[in-house]
Design a protein around this motif. Structure first.
Motif, short mmCIF file in Angstrom:
data_model
loop_
_atom_site.label_atom_id
_atom_site.label_comp_id
_atom_site.label_asym_id
_atom_site.label_seq_id
_atom_site.Cartn_x
_atom_site.Cartn_y
_atom_site.Cartn_z
N LEU A 180 9.47 56.31 17.65
CA LEU A 180 8.81 57.46 18.27
C LEU A 180 9.79 58.61 18.45
O LEU A 180 9.45 59.78 18.21
N LYS A 181 11.01 58.31 18.84
CA LYS A 181 12.03 59.35 18.99
C LYS A 181 12.34 60.00 17.65
O LYS A 181 12.54 61.22 17.58
N ALA A 182 12.35 59.23 16.59
CA ALA A 182 12.63 59.79 15.25
C ALA A 182 11.60 60.85 14.88
O ALA A 182 11.90 61.76 14.12
N ARG A 183 10.40 60.75 15.46
CA ARG A 183 9.34 61.74 15.22
C ARG A 183 9.26 62.76 16.36
O ARG A 183 8.37 63.60 16.38
N ASP A 184 10.17 62.68 17.32
CA ASP A 184 10.20 63.57 18.49
C ASP A 184 8.88 63.59 19.26
O ASP A 184 8.41 64.64 19.69
N VAL A 185 8.30 62.42 19.43
CA VAL A 185 7.05 62.30 20.20
C VAL A 185 7.40 62.35 21.69
O VAL A 185 8.22 61.55 22.15
N PRO A 186 6.81 63.28 22.44
CA PRO A 186 7.09 63.32 23.88
C PRO A 186 6.36 62.19 24.61
O PRO A 186 5.31 61.73 24.18
N MET A 187 6.95 61.78 25.71
CA MET A 187 6.38 60.71 26.54
C MET A 187 5.99 61.25 27.90
O MET A 187 6.74 62.02 28.50
N ILE A 188 4.84 60.81 28.39
CA ILE A 188 4.49 60.98 29.80
C ILE A 188 4.64 59.60 30.42
O ILE A 188 4.00 58.64 29.97
N CYS A 189 5.48 59.51 31.43
CA CYS A 189 5.67 58.25 32.14
C CYS A 189 4.74 58.25 33.35
O CYS A 189 4.95 59.00 34.30
N CYS A 229 0.52 58.92 16.57
CA CYS A 229 0.38 59.71 17.80
C CYS A 229 1.22 60.98 17.79
O CYS A 229 2.21 61.09 17.07
N ASP A 230 0.78 61.93 18.62
CA ASP A 230 1.61 63.11 18.88
C ASP A 230 2.01 63.16 20.36
O ASP A 230 2.68 64.08 20.80
N LEU A 231 1.60 62.14 21.11
CA LEU A 231 1.96 62.03 22.52
C LEU A 231 1.93 60.55 22.91
O LEU A 231 1.02 59.82 22.51
N LEU A 232 2.90 60.15 23.69
CA LEU A 232 3.00 58.77 24.16
C LEU A 232 2.76 58.76 25.66
O LEU A 232 3.40 59.51 26.41
N VAL A 233 1.83 57.92 26.11
CA VAL A 233 1.62 57.72 27.54
C VAL A 233 2.06 56.31 27.87
O VAL A 233 1.52 55.33 27.36
N ASN A 234 3.06 56.23 28.73
CA ASN A 234 3.70 54.98 29.10
C ASN A 234 3.23 54.58 30.49
O ASN A 234 3.56 55.24 31.47
N THR A 235 2.44 53.50 30.56
CA THR A 235 2.01 52.99 31.87
C THR A 235 2.73 51.70 32.23
O THR A 235 2.55 51.18 33.32
#
Length: 178
Positions: free
Chosen positions: A117-126, A91-97
């Motif tokens: 995911l942090k090691a790859r600097d993937v941003p999260m949308i909560c 992924c290049d984006l994480l969606v956290n539900t």
């Protein structure tokens, strides 16, 4: 009844009522729940959920490769959007539900996944900033706990719900357009 009475007390000048919910799903699902509780639709003009705001954020990233961190029941948040759901490692984006099994898991169960995911600097949308919710007399962990854990290790998190400013700005814009 209280919302109807409130609206009547506002007087003849038109006022708009937008209900804001941290449900990580589109507004129609929340409306069905309100209908089930007997809340008259005339008590409000619109519903804005954190799921709706998440969908708007996703629409700004066409073609995104998204990993969904959360239960399958929250899948409608992705319907009709130009994105591809992929495993975490792609992924290049994480969606956290939320947690996959909020009855048995804790944020600790996600530590390794979040670190990768942090090691790859993937941003999260909560998509649900609540930390916990009460269900049947018990406090159940929500997506906000995972977002908090991600932020604590330096992960970039965009919060798409209460009590964060973007959802209120979106609600005001929605009310202005009604």
């Amino acid at each position: 009844a209280a919302l109807i009475a409130f609206r009547e007390r506002l007087g003849p000048r038109p006022r708009r009522v937008v209900l804001v919910s941290n449900a990580p799903r589109p507004w129609a699902g929340v409306q069905r729940i309100l209908d089930g509780y007997g809340v008259p639709r005339g008590a409000y003009d619109a519903i804005l959920t954190s799921g709706d705001l998440t969908r708007a954020l996703l629409a700004e990233r066409p073609g995104a490769r998204v990993h969904h961190l959360g239960p399958e029941r929250d899948g409608p948040i992705f319907e009709g959007l130009d994105l591809t759901l992929v495993p975490a490692e792609a992924c290049d984006l994480l969606v956290n539900t939320g947690l996959f099994d909020d009855a048995t898991e804790t944020a600790e169960d996600y530590r390794a996944t979040l670190a990768a995911l942090k090691a790859r600097d993937v941003p999260m949308i909560c998509a649900n900033p609540d930390l916990v919710v009460e269900r049947d007399g018990s406090l159940i962990p929500c997506a906000g706990l995972l977002a908090e854990a991600y932020a604590e290790i330096g992960g970039a998190v965009t919060y798409a719900g209460k009590p964060h400013r973007p959802v209120y700005e979106a609600a005001l814009a929605m009310a202005a357009g009604l």
